[in-house]
Motif scaffolding. Sequence first.
Motif, mmCIF file in Angstrom:
data_model
loop_
_atom_site.group_PDB
_atom_site.id
_atom_site.type_symbol
_atom_site.label_atom_id
_atom_site.label_comp_id
_atom_site.label_asym_id
_atom_site.label_seq_id
_atom_site.Cartn_x
_atom_site.Cartn_y
_atom_site.Cartn_z
ATOM 1 N N PRO A 186 -13.296 -17.328 3.245
ATOM 2 C CA PRO A 186 -12.506 -16.246 2.660
ATOM 3 C C PRO A 186 -11.896 -16.629 1.314
ATOM 4 O O PRO A 186 -11.773 -15.819 0.426
ATOM 5 C CB PRO A 186 -11.412 -15.993 3.689
ATOM 6 N N THR A 222 -18.061 -14.492 3.219
ATOM 7 C CA THR A 222 -17.326 -14.205 4.448
ATOM 8 C C THR A 222 -16.912 -15.469 5.187
ATOM 9 O O THR A 222 -15.811 -15.560 5.705
ATOM 10 C CB THR A 222 -18.168 -13.320 5.386
ATOM 11 N N GLN A 226 -11.251 6.881 -9.790
ATOM 12 C CA GLN A 226 -10.569 8.093 -9.312
ATOM 13 C C GLN A 226 -9.438 8.495 -10.238
ATOM 14 O O GLN A 226 -9.258 9.659 -10.566
ATOM 15 C CB GLN A 226 -9.989 7.847 -7.923
ATOM 16 N N GLU A 267 12.249 2.331 -0.832
ATOM 17 C CA GLU A 267 12.330 2.490 0.614
ATOM 18 C C GLU A 267 12.390 1.112 1.244
ATOM 19 O O GLU A 267 11.955 0.135 0.653
ATOM 20 C CB GLU A 267 11.105 3.253 1.148
ATOM 21 N N ARG A 297 -1.701 -15.674 -0.879
ATOM 22 C CA ARG A 297 -2.959 -16.280 -0.455
ATOM 23 C C ARG A 297 -4.047 -16.031 -1.500
ATOM 24 O O ARG A 297 -4.853 -16.898 -1.816
ATOM 25 C CB ARG A 297 -3.376 -15.692 0.888
ATOM 26 N N MET A 354 10.897 -0.685 3.687
ATOM 27 C CA MET A 354 9.807 -1.629 3.932
ATOM 28 C C MET A 354 9.147 -2.155 2.656
ATOM 29 O O MET A 354 8.927 -3.357 2.536
ATOM 30 C CB MET A 354 8.778 -1.014 4.852
ATOM 31 N N LEU A 393 -20.113 -13.743 -7.524
ATOM 32 C CA LEU A 393 -20.813 -14.954 -7.057
ATOM 33 C C LEU A 393 -22.133 -15.129 -7.802
ATOM 34 O O LEU A 393 -22.467 -16.232 -8.243
ATOM 35 C CB LEU A 393 -21.046 -14.885 -5.541
ATOM 36 N N GLY A 400 0.833 -1.196 0.000
ATOM 37 C CA GLY A 400 0.000 0.000 0.000
ATOM 38 C C GLY A 400 0.873 1.253 0.000
ATOM 39 O O GLY A 400 1.914 1.288 0.628
ATOM 40 N N ARG A 444 -12.359 -0.425 -4.173
ATOM 41 C CA ARG A 444 -11.880 0.893 -3.784
ATOM 42 C C ARG A 444 -12.242 1.982 -4.794
ATOM 43 O O ARG A 444 -12.058 3.155 -4.548
ATOM 44 C CB ARG A 444 -10.356 0.879 -3.633
ATOM 45 N N ARG A 469 13.350 9.249 -8.156
ATOM 46 C CA ARG A 469 13.898 10.580 -8.391
ATOM 47 C C ARG A 469 15.208 10.421 -9.133
ATOM 48 O O ARG A 469 15.939 9.461 -8.922
ATOM 49 C CB ARG A 469 14.177 11.283 -7.067
ATOM 50 N N GLU A 496 9.124 -6.055 1.496
ATOM 51 C CA GLU A 496 7.887 -6.785 1.168
ATOM 52 C C GLU A 496 7.947 -7.381 -0.226
ATOM 53 O O GLU A 496 7.449 -8.474 -0.468
ATOM 54 C CB GLU A 496 6.665 -5.870 1.283
#
Lengths: 402, 343
Positions: free
Chosen positions: B125, B122, B55, B207, B165, B209, B94, B20, B50, B240, B213
């Motif tokens: 999952p 639900t 957007q 960066e 997953r 993290m 579904l 994210g 989302r 940059r 990941e």
Amino acid sequence: MGTAIAGFRSPTLEVDRLLDDLRTRIIVCCGSGGVGKTTTAAALGLRAAQRGRHVVVLTVDPARRLAQSMGLTSLDNTPRPVPIPGADASAPGTLHAMMLDMKRTFDEIVESHADPDRAAQILANPFYQSLSSSFAGTQEYMAMEKLGQLRRADSWDLIVLDTPPSRSALDFLDAPQRLSRFLDGRLIRLLAAPGRAGGRAYMRVVNAGFGVFTGVLTKVLGAQVLRDVQTFVSALDTMFGGFRERAEETYRLLQTPGTAFLVVATPEADALREASYFVERLSEDRMPLAGLVLNRVHSTPAAHLSAARSLAAAEVLVPATAPDGSRSCRGDGARGDGGHQIAATALRLHAERLQLVAAERRLAQRFMAAHPGVPIVEIPAQPEDVHDLPGLSAIGESLASR
Amino acid sequence: MSARDTDWEGVRLHVVTGKGGTGKTTVAAALALALAGRGRKVLLMEVEGRQGIAQLFDCPPLPYDERRVAVAPGTTHHAGGDVYALAADPESALIEYLEMFYNLRHAARALTRFGIVDFATTIAPGLRDVLLTGKAAEATRRKVNGEFTYDAVVMDAPPTGRISRFLNVSSEVSGLARVGPIRSHADTVQRVIRSPLTAVHFVTVLEEMPVQETLDGIAELRGLPSGGLQLGGIMVNMVRPVPLPGDDLGKAAGGSLDAGELSLALKAAGIDDEAVPGGRSALAVSLATELAGYAREALAADGQRRRLAGAARPVYELPRIPDGIDLAALYRLAESLREQGAA
């Protein structure tokens, strides 16, 4: 220090005052993903401990090196002591940190609320296993659960909670309710024991739809899944109500004056929009908001040199476009002398920095105009990631120096 | 001269993941535009509810329906292409699934009123995931009159932490529905996802993290049992430019740039400022400080770049766009992906 954000006057968030106030028992750092919540939470915890508090920081998903710097090597749900650099000898505080293990936290709830046989039955259930490790909202619910446990243990006088990484800061408030609603819901009860819920007339209607429902589920998932869910629900029956009660209890704890919410954001459009939603939501839910931490704010030590003037000066020293039309290479040692080259680069970067500072200021001012009473504190942008205790300590100082 | 093959020639389903905040949706959209470049038709699909695509393209929220959202620019040799978009949600998927396989559309619609579809997705999952990946696989394989509807499908997938997953759904679903009919559906989806038709790309920024990941995510996918997924490229977003050549960069970062020389240069450019002790101008000292910050950032970014190189995947770098992402910026990023051979 050049103030990056001027113009609107929002009150300053006095961090040391918040940390020193013994009535502050819980600080919750929230905000959208990627804004530096974990680092902020860790820096606040360290600062509070340096000022004499007994602190535990509950983190959810720290960067590896940051976790290591705090002595956290695994997700083991155990608070570990962290050595405090620059501790005040006259007011010796302590710092602990722990990483949340959501599955284990869930397991512990089950173990403490059911007799051993039944607990074993629940823990082995495939449906429970997928619920406890992957249901959207389990992490938030368990973070809240852990918070409640730490608060009840009363071994620390300040708990700093770093909320789970999610797209929306609101998830933290909504997700636990979603899980408890789900577990307490009529549907899941119906599924477990269709005969027991509701009156007769009502049941006729529901059962008609319900037959279709179980039929569809069986078609899609197979009968085994339904049986797993039914076994799970009936085994969990004794705990029903418990889930909702616990979520509500922690929710009320968050509403008490001993809790302080800090919304963390970076001066970027998306992050500040999320922060705005969250601030509004906290006030709707009567949750005590302490203020906004604006993280990674850029500034310039040479604000009086305008972008236009720096670009013009850079052009005088090293033209961006060579006469033959080709772009001059920035690292080209053959052109001009090195001093000019570096000066031109510095001037162009300065112009870029001024634009960034101005953009950040506009965004921050928009937030301030919309939320005039919200206290704000800034953390300056760091050139490198913070991943050690001295780095956290420096952030703590910059939080307090406003 | 015929155009050379791109790095992902033949790949029909591009799965784009990333931590994210790294600009996953932006990069997915740019990739879709880039792939549509040669008069092709590309579907850009989001799965997390989302409305990020809407957007980005500044259009009203997308329904569960494939709509054209952009036209890729043509070249002198090729006509422009089209980018269609779809916001897939598990509930609609579904209902579609029930209709396709069981002719149950009406029952399913009635059930949504009770929130039962949500409930069903639900309690399992993995079902949610298999419905969404199933939709992507269906769009990838869909043919009308013997021709593929789309030349490529780009999926704006869940974040890196959940991607394995999300894609490797069969084990979880089969754990839940060991014998259920969804199992065979899941297996069909897996055949597409685990084939050379599919590639999984990672979006990151330089960066610590996000890079960690990415490396963890790649290692995880590599560690999958036989018939693993095809790893795609690493798309490094918001890069940059390096401000100075190597030697000077180190000096600037260490604060050992000659501020006296900088003072002289500023004077030569007509910017005079009050002198501080030592004959340097205060401005030169300030600019040197600022430059040192940039240089340290650049060195830190370089360190992350070296870590990414360890993953031995093609790396594409996309420039930071300072004024926010609009359609023009997406075209620019798409062009950059094309130039680097990603599309």
